[in-house]
Write an enzyme that holds these catalytic residues in place. Sequence first.
Site, PDB file in Angstrom:
ATOM      1  N   ASP A   1      90.477 100.438  53.529  1.00 48.48           N
ATOM      2  CA  ASP A   1      89.686  99.828  52.712  1.00 48.48           C
ATOM      3  C   ASP A   1      89.317  98.328  53.670  1.00 48.48           C
ATOM      4  O   ASP A   1      89.868  97.342  53.204  1.00 48.48           O
ATOM      5  CB  ASP A   1      90.530  99.659  51.376  1.00 48.48           C
ATOM      6  CG  ASP A   1      89.350  99.027  50.328  1.00 48.48           C
ATOM      7  OD1 ASP A   1      88.346  98.716  50.711  1.00 48.48           O
ATOM      8  OD2 ASP A   1      89.690  98.666  49.206  1.00 48.48           O
TER       9      ASP A   1
ATOM     10  N   GLU B   1      97.189  97.390  48.299  1.00 50.17           N
ATOM     11  CA  GLU B   1      96.046  96.729  49.272  1.00 50.17           C
ATOM     12  C   GLU B   1      96.739  95.506  49.827  1.00 50.17           C
ATOM     13  O   GLU B   1      97.099  94.457  49.310  1.00 50.17           O
ATOM     14  CB  GLU B   1      95.011  96.610  48.621  1.00 50.17           C
ATOM     15  CG  GLU B   1      94.104  96.185  49.598  1.00 50.17           C
ATOM     16  CD  GLU B   1      92.453  96.326  49.377  1.00 50.17           C
ATOM     17  OE1 GLU B   1      92.010  97.253  48.829  1.00 50.17           O
ATOM     18  OE2 GLU B   1      91.610  95.508  49.404  1.00 50.17           O
TER      19      GLU B   1
ATOM     20  N   GLU C   1      95.767 100.379  41.711  1.00 47.83           N
ATOM     21  CA  GLU C   1      95.692  99.320  42.593  1.00 47.83           C
ATOM     22  C   GLU C   1      95.609  97.908  42.193  1.00 47.83           C
ATOM     23  O   GLU C   1      94.784  97.395  41.889  1.00 47.83           O
ATOM     24  CB  GLU C   1      94.382  99.342  43.539  1.00 47.83           C
ATOM     25  CG  GLU C   1      94.320  98.906  44.584  1.00 47.83           C
ATOM     26  CD  GLU C   1      93.192  99.341  45.451  1.00 47.83           C
ATOM     27  OE1 GLU C   1      92.572 100.560  45.682  1.00 47.83           O
ATOM     28  OE2 GLU C   1      92.513  98.107  45.986  1.00 47.83           O
TER      29      GLU C   1
ATOM     30  N   ASP D   1      88.854  88.283  49.371  1.00 49.18           N
ATOM     31  CA  ASP D   1      89.338  89.648  49.551  1.00 49.18           C
ATOM     32  C   ASP D   1      88.310  89.836  50.901  1.00 49.18           C
ATOM     33  O   ASP D   1      87.206  90.646  50.543  1.00 49.18           O
ATOM     34  CB  ASP D   1      88.914  90.524  48.545  1.00 49.18           C
ATOM     35  CG  ASP D   1      89.589  92.067  48.722  1.00 49.18           C
ATOM     36  OD1 ASP D   1      90.504  92.046  49.548  1.00 49.18           O
ATOM     37  OD2 ASP D   1      89.374  92.856  48.000  1.00 49.18           O
TER      38      ASP D   1
ATOM     39  N   HIS E   1      94.965  92.144  48.782  1.00 49.59           N
ATOM     40  CA  HIS E   1      95.179  92.037  47.567  1.00 49.59           C
ATOM     41  C   HIS E   1      96.636  91.259  47.200  1.00 49.59           C
ATOM     42  O   HIS E   1      96.774  90.307  46.371  1.00 49.59           O
ATOM     43  CB  HIS E   1      95.275  93.309  46.562  1.00 49.59           C
ATOM     44  CG  HIS E   1      93.833  93.949  46.748  1.00 49.59           C
ATOM     45  ND1 HIS E   1      93.739  95.149  45.725  1.00 49.59           N
ATOM     46  CD2 HIS E   1      92.673  93.719  47.080  1.00 49.59           C
ATOM     47  CE1 HIS E   1      92.223  95.460  46.015  1.00 49.59           C
ATOM     48  NE2 HIS E   1      91.933  94.427  46.789  1.00 49.59           N
TER      49      HIS E   1
ATOM     50  N   ASP F   1      79.431 105.855  45.565  1.00 50.99           N
ATOM     51  CA  ASP F   1      79.331 105.809  46.807  1.00 50.99           C
ATOM     52  C   ASP F   1      78.752 107.100  47.421  1.00 50.99           C
ATOM     53  O   ASP F   1      78.051 107.083  48.527  1.00 50.99           O
ATOM     54  CB  ASP F   1      80.784 105.941  47.803  1.00 50.99           C
ATOM     55  CG  ASP F   1      81.681 104.422  47.264  1.00 50.99           C
ATOM     56  OD1 ASP F   1      81.254 103.710  46.469  1.00 50.99           O
ATOM     57  OD2 ASP F   1      82.881 104.837  47.430  1.00 50.99           O
TER      58      ASP F   1
ATOM     59  N   HIS G   1      84.516 106.471  45.889  1.00 51.59           N
ATOM     60  CA  HIS G   1      84.071 106.040  44.575  1.00 51.59           C
ATOM     61  C   HIS G   1      82.912 106.977  44.050  1.00 51.59           C
ATOM     62  O   HIS G   1      81.859 107.343  45.195  1.00 51.59           O
ATOM     63  CB  HIS G   1      83.568 104.905  44.183  1.00 51.59           C
ATOM     64  CG  HIS G   1      84.282 103.580  44.416  1.00 51.59           C
ATOM     65  ND1 HIS G   1      84.476 103.080  45.977  1.00 51.59           N
ATOM     66  CD2 HIS G   1      85.203 102.986  43.854  1.00 51.59           C
ATOM     67  CE1 HIS G   1      85.227 102.138  45.775  1.00 51.59           C
ATOM     68  NE2 HIS G   1      85.636 101.997  44.685  1.00 51.59           N
TER      69      HIS G   1
ATOM     70  N   ASP H   1      88.706  91.927  53.533  1.00 52.18           N
ATOM     71  CA  ASP H   1      88.848  93.562  53.698  1.00 52.18           C
ATOM     72  C   ASP H   1      88.743  93.727  55.193  1.00 52.18           C
ATOM     73  O   ASP H   1      87.740  94.459  55.648  1.00 52.18           O
ATOM     74  CB  ASP H   1      87.716  94.227  53.059  1.00 52.18           C
ATOM     75  CG  ASP H   1      88.163  94.337  51.575  1.00 52.18           C
ATOM     76  OD1 ASP H   1      89.439  94.413  51.190  1.00 52.18           O
ATOM     77  OD2 ASP H   1      87.258  94.778  50.737  1.00 52.18           O
TER      78      ASP H   1
ATOM     79  N   ASP I   1      95.899 100.867  51.000  1.00 56.39           N
ATOM     80  CA  ASP I   1      94.693 100.356  51.136  1.00 56.39           C
ATOM     81  C   ASP I   1      95.053  99.407  52.504  1.00 56.39           C
ATOM     82  O   ASP I   1      95.458  98.130  52.220  1.00 56.39           O
ATOM     83  CB  ASP I   1      93.863  99.786  50.235  1.00 56.39           C
ATOM     84  CG  ASP I   1      93.159 100.722  49.558  1.00 56.39           C
ATOM     85  OD1 ASP I   1      93.293 101.906  49.602  1.00 56.39           O
ATOM     86  OD2 ASP I   1      92.253 100.392  48.667  1.00 56.39           O
TER      87      ASP I   1
HETATM   88  C1  XUL Z   1      88.346  96.287  45.645  1.00 54.87           C
HETATM   89  C2  XUL Z   1      89.059  97.600  46.259  1.00 54.87           C
HETATM   90  C3  XUL Z   1      88.455  98.808  45.651  1.00 54.87           C
HETATM   91  C4  XUL Z   1      89.368  99.808  45.403  1.00 54.87           C
HETATM   92  C5  XUL Z   1      88.810 100.991  45.062  1.00 54.87           C
HETATM   93  O1  XUL Z   1      89.173  94.863  46.153  1.00 54.87           O
HETATM   94  O2  XUL Z   1      90.160  97.560  47.006  1.00 54.87           O
HETATM   95  O3  XUL Z   1      87.498  99.134  46.728  1.00 54.87           O
HETATM   96  O4  XUL Z   1      90.165  99.849  46.798  1.00 54.87           O
HETATM   97  O5  XUL Z   1      88.198 100.941  43.922  1.00 54.87           O
HETATM   98 CO    CO Z   2      91.311  98.696  47.866  1.00 54.41          CO
END
Ligand code: XUL
Ligand code: CO
Length: 437
Positions: free
Chosen positions: A337, A266, A230, A305, A269, A102, A99, A307, A294
């Site tokens: 991610d 993702e 996404e 989430d 998600h 970042d 991003h 991650d 992702d």
């Molecule tokens: C948030 C997420 C983000 C996107 C990019 O849940 O997955 O990091 O991948 O903005």
């Molecule tokens: Co993501």
Amino acid sequence: MNEIFNIKKVEYEGPTSKNPFAFKYYDPEKVIAGKKMKDHLRFSMAYWHTLCADGTDMFGVGTINKSFGKQEVMEIYKQKVYAAFELMSKLGIEYFCFHDKDIAPEGDSLDEFQSNLDVIVPIIKEQMKKYGIKLLWGTANCFSNPRYMHGASTSCAADSFAYAAAQVKKALEITVELGGTGYVFWGGREGYETLLNTNMGLENDNYARFLKMAVEYGRKIGFKGDFYIEPKPKEPTKHQYDFDTATVLAFLRKYGLEKDFKMNIEANHATLAGHTFEHELYLATINNAFGSVDANQGDCQLGWDTDQFPTNVYETTLAMYRIIKAGGFTNGGLNFDAKARRGSNTYDDLFLSHIAGMDAFALGLINACKLIEDGRLDKFVNERYASYNTGIGADIVSGKATLESLAEYAHTLKGDLIPESGKQEYLESILNSVIFG
Ligand code: XUL
Ligand code: CO
């Protein structure tokens, strides 16, 4: 330049290796199903988790310092670049995603943010060249700053919409400058907390307007890659408009945007939306909307989430099964991610977590190729739908059948018409026998 991580290049040592800093299954140059493993998997590092996330959560401060020995803010961001490329090259990761926020500090104004970006981007470009590392996709963070508390392109405030446009414009320019093959829209706060204060129609229309402007500008400045959306059903907002692949497809079709966007799916998600990772991938592939991934996993005891780095081999196997059957990645890849847990707070953990994820996807790839070669699943599915190959089924598929002709046919049928068993458990046992040999 001094190394930041006291770790040697991570090599493939095979499944019997006990070396934590070696791959047990990921053998990048090994050819499998006609392609090198690294070209099937196209691993990517997520800049935000690996270089920025410091373990801060709702209940506590960070547990790992990511200033990499520097004090002054721009020096810290420069050092993050060197750390990123050292880490990627030592892990053999050939792609990254970022991003805008970042890679450079926002400062006190849009001008300051953009001039900070202009300092960092050439350093990234030089490191990309030095290590032969490429940009998988770029994006803009239009969700963290309080100006986006009601969303960005779906905000009630036109100024927030405009500010987000400026960020996306710049992020697209950087993506083009760095030769990125993708650009992601994750609708951070593009949703709502309560319908009592929400004009859903206008928000959806504005979101589509925003995406249209971004596509127009991106193509104008020479972006040849894929635009991705996404999907995510919730978090941070109660409801996100890009709920899941099906919802996003309907949205894109309503606004005539379906030719311009593919999905960045993702795993975590998908599960938050009540689907499996495989479901989302499969749905995207059958709609010509599969783009990128992702790669992470959630925790089925937790409703958010998380991650986590992907280590569940059933999930990676079924994901790779769908991806390989659909022809594999073109511009996309497997972007981690994912973040090491708050308690996994050392630089070593940055490596160990990526190694775990890369090995899990390598196993997924190996298993997926075995499943395809074994052929029993495909054969079962083909036979299950064989009634559509001839007779009335073929008439349905070809469009020849009408409601009247089907009714006439149905009246000639005799008996209970119970279809054959779906044999789910048998098929699950095939999966086990292919995975475990
Ligand atoms: C948030 C997420 C983000 C996107 C990019 O849940 O997955 O990091 O991948 O903005
Ligand atoms: Co993501």
